[in-house]
Design an enzyme around this catalytic site. Structure first.
Site, PDB file in Angstrom:
ATOM      1  N   HIS A   1       0.881  -1.191   0.000  1.00 24.21           N
ATOM      2  CA  HIS A   1       0.000   0.000   0.000  1.00 24.21           C
ATOM      3  C   HIS A   1       0.914   1.236   0.000  1.00 24.21           C
ATOM      4  O   HIS A   1       1.781   1.353  -0.864  1.00 24.21           O
ATOM      5  CB  HIS A   1      -0.922  -0.121   1.218  1.00 24.21           C
ATOM      6  CG  HIS A   1      -2.047   0.860   1.288  1.00 24.21           C
ATOM      7  ND1 HIS A   1      -2.390   1.706   0.277  1.00 24.21           N
ATOM      8  CD2 HIS A   1      -2.939   1.125   2.305  1.00 24.21           C
ATOM      9  CE1 HIS A   1      -3.427   2.447   0.649  1.00 24.21           C
ATOM     10  NE2 HIS A   1      -3.778   2.115   1.874  1.00 24.21           N
TER      11      HIS A   1
ATOM     12  N   HIS B   1      -2.265  -2.392  -9.760  1.00 23.21           N
ATOM     13  CA  HIS B   1      -3.321  -1.869  -8.906  1.00 23.21           C
ATOM     14  C   HIS B   1      -4.493  -2.834  -8.885  1.00 23.21           C
ATOM     15  O   HIS B   1      -4.776  -3.472  -9.887  1.00 23.21           O
ATOM     16  CB  HIS B   1      -3.795  -0.491  -9.396  1.00 23.21           C
ATOM     17  CG  HIS B   1      -4.441   0.288  -8.317  1.00 23.21           C
ATOM     18  ND1 HIS B   1      -5.771   0.148  -8.004  1.00 23.21           N
ATOM     19  CD2 HIS B   1      -3.933   1.179  -7.428  1.00 23.21           C
ATOM     20  CE1 HIS B   1      -6.043   0.941  -6.987  1.00 23.21           C
ATOM     21  NE2 HIS B   1      -4.953   1.562  -6.613  1.00 23.21           N
TER      22      HIS B   1
ATOM     23  N   ASP C   1       2.400   5.563  -6.565  1.00 21.68           N
ATOM     24  CA  ASP C   1       3.645   5.515  -5.796  1.00 21.68           C
ATOM     25  C   ASP C   1       4.910   5.527  -6.655  1.00 21.68           C
ATOM     26  O   ASP C   1       6.009   5.618  -6.119  1.00 21.68           O
ATOM     27  CB  ASP C   1       3.657   4.271  -4.896  1.00 21.68           C
ATOM     28  CG  ASP C   1       2.623   4.376  -3.786  1.00 21.68           C
ATOM     29  OD1 ASP C   1       2.502   5.475  -3.225  1.00 21.68           O
ATOM     30  OD2 ASP C   1       1.937   3.388  -3.504  1.00 21.68           O
TER      31      ASP C   1
HETATM   32  N1  CMC Z   1       5.165  -6.340 -10.174  1.00 21.68           N
HETATM   33  C1  CMC Z   1       5.160  -7.526 -10.761  1.00 21.68           C
HETATM   34  N2  CMC Z   1       4.048  -8.253 -10.933  1.00 21.68           N
HETATM   35  C2  CMC Z   1       2.906  -7.730 -10.487  1.00 21.68           C
HETATM   36  C3  CMC Z   1       2.836  -6.483  -9.871  1.00 21.68           C
HETATM   37  C4  CMC Z   1       4.030  -5.772  -9.725  1.00 21.68           C
HETATM   38  N3  CMC Z   1       4.036  -4.593  -9.131  1.00 21.68           N
HETATM   39  N4  CMC Z   1       1.569  -6.211  -9.543  1.00 21.68           N
HETATM   40  C5  CMC Z   1       0.854  -7.260  -9.918  1.00 21.68           C
HETATM   41  N5  CMC Z   1       1.657  -8.178 -10.499  1.00 21.68           N
HETATM   42  C6  CMC Z   1       1.248  -9.459 -11.077  1.00 21.68           C
HETATM   43  C7  CMC Z   1       1.285 -10.522  -9.994  1.00 21.68           C
HETATM   44  O1  CMC Z   1       2.519 -11.171  -9.930  1.00 21.68           O
HETATM   45  C8  CMC Z   1       0.167 -11.421 -10.436  1.00 21.68           C
HETATM   46  O2  CMC Z   1       0.654 -12.237 -11.489  1.00 21.68           O
HETATM   47  P1  CMC Z   1       0.214 -13.778 -11.620  1.00 21.68           P
HETATM   48  O3  CMC Z   1      -1.269 -13.741 -11.798  1.00 21.68           O
HETATM   49  O4  CMC Z   1       0.974 -14.248 -12.817  1.00 21.68           O
HETATM   50  O5  CMC Z   1       0.628 -14.411 -10.340  1.00 21.68           O
HETATM   51  C9  CMC Z   1      -0.857 -10.488 -11.046  1.00 21.68           C
HETATM   52  O6  CMC Z   1      -0.110  -9.355 -11.478  1.00 21.68           O
HETATM   53  C10 CMC Z   1      -1.914 -10.037 -10.050  1.00 21.68           C
HETATM   54  O7  CMC Z   1      -1.257  -9.551  -8.882  1.00 21.68           O
HETATM   55  P2  CMC Z   1      -1.885  -9.544  -7.449  1.00 21.68           P
HETATM   56  O8  CMC Z   1      -0.817  -9.317  -6.448  1.00 21.68           O
HETATM   57  O9  CMC Z   1      -2.763 -10.746  -7.237  1.00 21.68           O
HETATM   58  O10 CMC Z   1      -2.823  -8.280  -7.581  1.00 21.68           O
HETATM   59  P3  CMC Z   1      -3.505  -7.506  -6.403  1.00 21.68           P
HETATM   60  O11 CMC Z   1      -4.672  -6.827  -6.960  1.00 21.68           O
HETATM   61  O12 CMC Z   1      -3.704  -8.402  -5.238  1.00 21.68           O
HETATM   62  O13 CMC Z   1      -2.361  -6.488  -5.965  1.00 21.68           O
HETATM   63  C11 CMC Z   1      -1.013  -4.645  -5.725  1.00 21.68           C
HETATM   64  C12 CMC Z   1      -2.362  -5.152  -6.200  1.00 21.68           C
HETATM   65  C13 CMC Z   1      -1.038  -3.129  -5.772  1.00 21.68           C
HETATM   66  C14 CMC Z   1      -0.795  -5.086  -4.277  1.00 21.68           C
HETATM   67  C15 CMC Z   1       0.089  -5.205  -6.642  1.00 21.68           C
HETATM   68  O14 CMC Z   1      -0.071  -4.721  -7.939  1.00 21.68           O
HETATM   69  C16 CMC Z   1       1.478  -4.903  -6.097  1.00 21.68           C
HETATM   70  O15 CMC Z   1       1.996  -5.645  -5.262  1.00 21.68           O
HETATM   71  N6  CMC Z   1       2.112  -3.789  -6.561  1.00 21.68           N
HETATM   72  C17 CMC Z   1       3.394  -3.381  -6.009  1.00 21.68           C
HETATM   73  C18 CMC Z   1       3.201  -2.621  -4.726  1.00 21.68           C
HETATM   74  C19 CMC Z   1       2.643  -1.268  -4.978  1.00 21.68           C
HETATM   75  O16 CMC Z   1       3.080  -0.537  -5.841  1.00 21.68           O
HETATM   76  N7  CMC Z   1       1.638  -0.897  -4.176  1.00 21.68           N
HETATM   77  C20 CMC Z   1       0.967   0.414  -4.268  1.00 21.68           C
HETATM   78  C21 CMC Z   1      -0.420   0.269  -4.743  1.00 21.68           C
HETATM   79  S1  CMC Z   1      -1.211   1.738  -5.323  1.00 21.68           S
HETATM   80  C22 CMC Z   1      -1.172   2.926  -4.086  1.00 21.68           C
HETATM   81  C23 CMC Z   1      -1.445   2.490  -2.737  1.00 21.68           C
HETATM   82  O17 CMC Z   1      -2.379   1.772  -2.447  1.00 21.68           O
HETATM   83  O18 CMC Z   1      -0.681   2.883  -1.868  1.00 21.68           O
END
Ligand code: CMC
Length: 390
Positions: A237, A276, A327
Site C-alpha cells: 500500500h 493496482h 507511488d
Molecule cells: N510487479 C510484478 N508483478 C505484479 C505487480 C508488480 N508490481 N503487480 C501485480 N503483479 C502481477 C502478480 O505477480 C500477479 O501475477 P500472476 O497472476 O501471474 O501471479 C498479477 O499481477 C496479479 O497480482 P496480485 O498481487 O494478485 O494483484 P492484487 O490486486 O492483489 O495487488 C497490488 C495489487 C497493488 C498489491 C500489486 O499490484 C502490487 O503488489 N504492486 C506493487 C506494490 C505497490 O506498488 N503498491 C501500491 C499500490 S497503489 C497505491 C497504494 O495503495 O498505496
C-alpha cells in the site's frame, strides 16, 4: 417462497447460504455505498465528490479538497476563508510539548507518526465526543498537526530543534518550511500541494477500509486514523513509495535501468510502484507526479531518478502490461526537494488523513458494525488430549 430460518440450518449450511467471496483479498467485492470517491478503473479516472482529480490538481488547493471531502461540496469564498484560517492557525498546527518529548530516537518516521497520532488523542479536548461537529474539529487538528509531527521528527533525529509552524504559509509550504527551515520555492510548494491533492482519497483502499472498520465499532476518530496509518505503512500500500526509491538507488544509473528491470521481470520480482487492484490502465495520478518530478529534477539538476523510472515503466508496460500507480513517481519529486526516503509514506498519510476522516464521518453518519464471516476450513471434531498425554 418458503423463507428458511438461518437457525434451522447447520452451521455449515448457514455459511454455504451466505454470499461467499470467491476471490481472495475481497477483490471486486462492494462492501458499502459511499458518496466520497469514485474510481473508474478502466478509463483511469479518479473522482472526489463528483470532481475529476485532474481538474482539482490543475485548479484547486489541498485545503479546498479537504473541505470538499468532509462537507461534500466546494466551499464558498467565505466558507473557504474560515476553514483555511482554522486549519492553518498555529493553535491548530502546534504540537503539545509533552508529545514531542515522547518521540523515541531510534524509531522510523512512520512508527513515530502512528504512535504520535495515537498519543495526540490524550491532548484533544473533543476526544470522547463522536458528534459530527466534534469529529470535524478532531479531523482538523489531525490534518494540521500531522505535518508538524512529521517535520518535528525529521529535525529531532538530525539533532536540530523543531521549527514552529508559520500561519502565513499554506499546509504544503509550511510543511516544507518546517522540514528545512527555509521557505520553499514556488515550484516546490505548488508541486507538494498537488501531490497532497492527488493522495487525499482513494475509495475503499486498505487503510481507508481499516479506518472504517474501526469507526464502525463506534470507536473514535483517533483510533480509526491510527488503524489506517498502520495499514498504509505496508509496502503493498503506501509503503510502496519508499520501496520505489530504494529500487532507484539500487539501479543508480539510467543506462543500467533496462538491464535491471528485464532481469527483475525474468526473476518474477514484484516491482514497487506498479499494478493496482482497481486500475486496468495507468493510475491517473501517475501522469501528474511524473511531470512534477521531472520538473523538480530538472530544477535540482538531477534528472537521473525520473529517467530510471521512465525506463522501468516502459519495460514493465511493454513486457507485463502492468502500469505505474501513484507511488511510482511521487518519491522522485520528494527526493528532489531533499526529503529522505523514509518520510515518503508519512507524507502520504499527511494527505490521506483528509480521506480517512471523510470516511469516518460517513461511517458514523450511517453506522452499522462491519463484521463479516470467514468460511471455516479447519477441523471441527478435534478431541482434546490433556497436555500430560501429548
Ligand atoms: N510487479 C510484478 N508483478 C505484479 C505487480 C508488480 N508490481 N503487480 C501485480 N503483479 C502481477 C502478480 O505477480 C500477479 O501475477 P500472476 O497472476 O501471474 O501471479 C498479477 O499481477 C496479479 O497480482 P496480485 O498481487 O494478485 O494483484 P492484487 O490486486 O492483489 O495487488 C497490488 C495489487 C497493488 C498489491 C500489486 O499490484 C502490487 O503488489 N504492486 C506493487 C506494490 C505497490 O506498488 N503498491 C501500491 C499500490 S497503489 C497505491 C497504494 O495503495 O498505496
Amino acid at each position: 417462497m418458503i423463507q428458511t430460518n438461518r437457525f434451522d440450518l447447520t452451521p455449515r449450511e448457514e455459511i454455504d447460504a451466505m454470499s461467499t467471496v470467491n476471490k481472495a483479498g475481497l477483490e471486486d467485492v462492494v462492501v458499502s455505498t459511499s458518496d466520497i470517491c469514485f474510481i473508474d478503473g478502466r478509463e483511469g479516472r479518479l473522482i472526489y465528490r463528483g470532481y475529476d482529480v485532474d481538474d482539482l490538481a490543475a485548479q484547486s488547493t489541498f485545503e479546498e479538497v479537504v473541505y470538499l471531502l468532509w462537507y461534500g461540496a466546494l466551499p464558498t469564498k467565505k466558507e473557504y476563508d474560515a476553514f483555511y484560517k482554522t486549519l492553518s492557525a498555529t493553535a491548530t498546527r502546534k504540537l503539545p510539548p509533552k508529545l514531542v518529548a515522547l518521540l523515541a530516537k531510534k524509531t522510523t518516521p512512520m512508527e513515530v507518526l502512528r504512535t504520535g497520532v495515537s498519543a495526540l488523542s490524550a491532548f484533544d479536548p473533543d476526544d470522547p465526543d463522536n458528534s459530527r461537529e466534534a469529529e470535524i474539529r478532531k479531523a482538523m487538528r489531525l490534518t494540521a498537526q500531522m505535518p508538524t509531527l512529521v517535520a518535528a521528527w525529521e529535525r529531532i533525529r538530525r539533532g536540530k530543534a523543531p521549527i514552529a509552524p508559520n500561519p502565513k504559509l499554506n499546509l504544503a509550504a509550511n510543511f516544507l518550511y518546517m522540514m528545512s527551515g527555509k521557505k520553499p520555492t514556488e515550484l516546490a510548494a505548488k508541486t507538494f500541494d498537488v501531490a497532497l491533492i492527488l493522495h487525499a482519497d482513494h475509495e475503499f483502499n486498505a487503510s481507508t477500509f481499516a479506518a472504517r472498520v474501526t469507526a464502525a465499532t463506534l470507536s473514535d476518530m483517533y483510533s480509526a486514523i491510527t488503524s489506517a496509518i498502520g495499514a498504509l505503512k505496508g509496502p503493498l500500500h503506501g509503503g510502496a513509495n519508499e520501496q520505489v526509491m530504494i529500487m532507484v538507488d539500487k539501479i543508480k544509473d539510467p543506462a543500467k535501468a533496462e538491464t535491471w528491470i528485464r532481469k527483475a521481470i525474468a526473476d518474477k520480482a514484484r516491482i514497487m510502484g506498479f499494478g493496482h487492484r482497481v486500475y486496468r490502465v495507468e493510475d491517473p495520478r501517475a501522469k501528474h507526479l511524473r511531470r512534477l518530478a521531472a520538473e523538480l529534477g530538472r530544477q535540482a539538476g538531477d534528472e537521473s531518478k525520473v529517467k530510471i523510472l521512465n525506463t522501468v515503466a516502459r519495460v514493465m508496460t511493454e513486457e507485463k502490461h502492468i502500469y505505474p500507480n501513484v507511488d511510482l513517481y511521487s518519491g522522485a519529486g520528494y527526493a528532489a526537494m531533499g526529503i529522505p526516503t523514509d518520510q515518503f509514506t508519512p507524507i502520504f498519510a499527511m494527505s490521506r488523513v483528509a480521506g480517512w476522516a471523510a470516511h469516518v464521518l460517513e461511517q458514523h453518519g450511517n453506522n452499522r458494525l462491519i463484521r463479516p464471516r470467514a468460511e471455516y476450513t479447519g477441523a471441527t471434531r478435534a478431541t482434546y488430549v490433556p497436555i500430560s498425554q501429548r
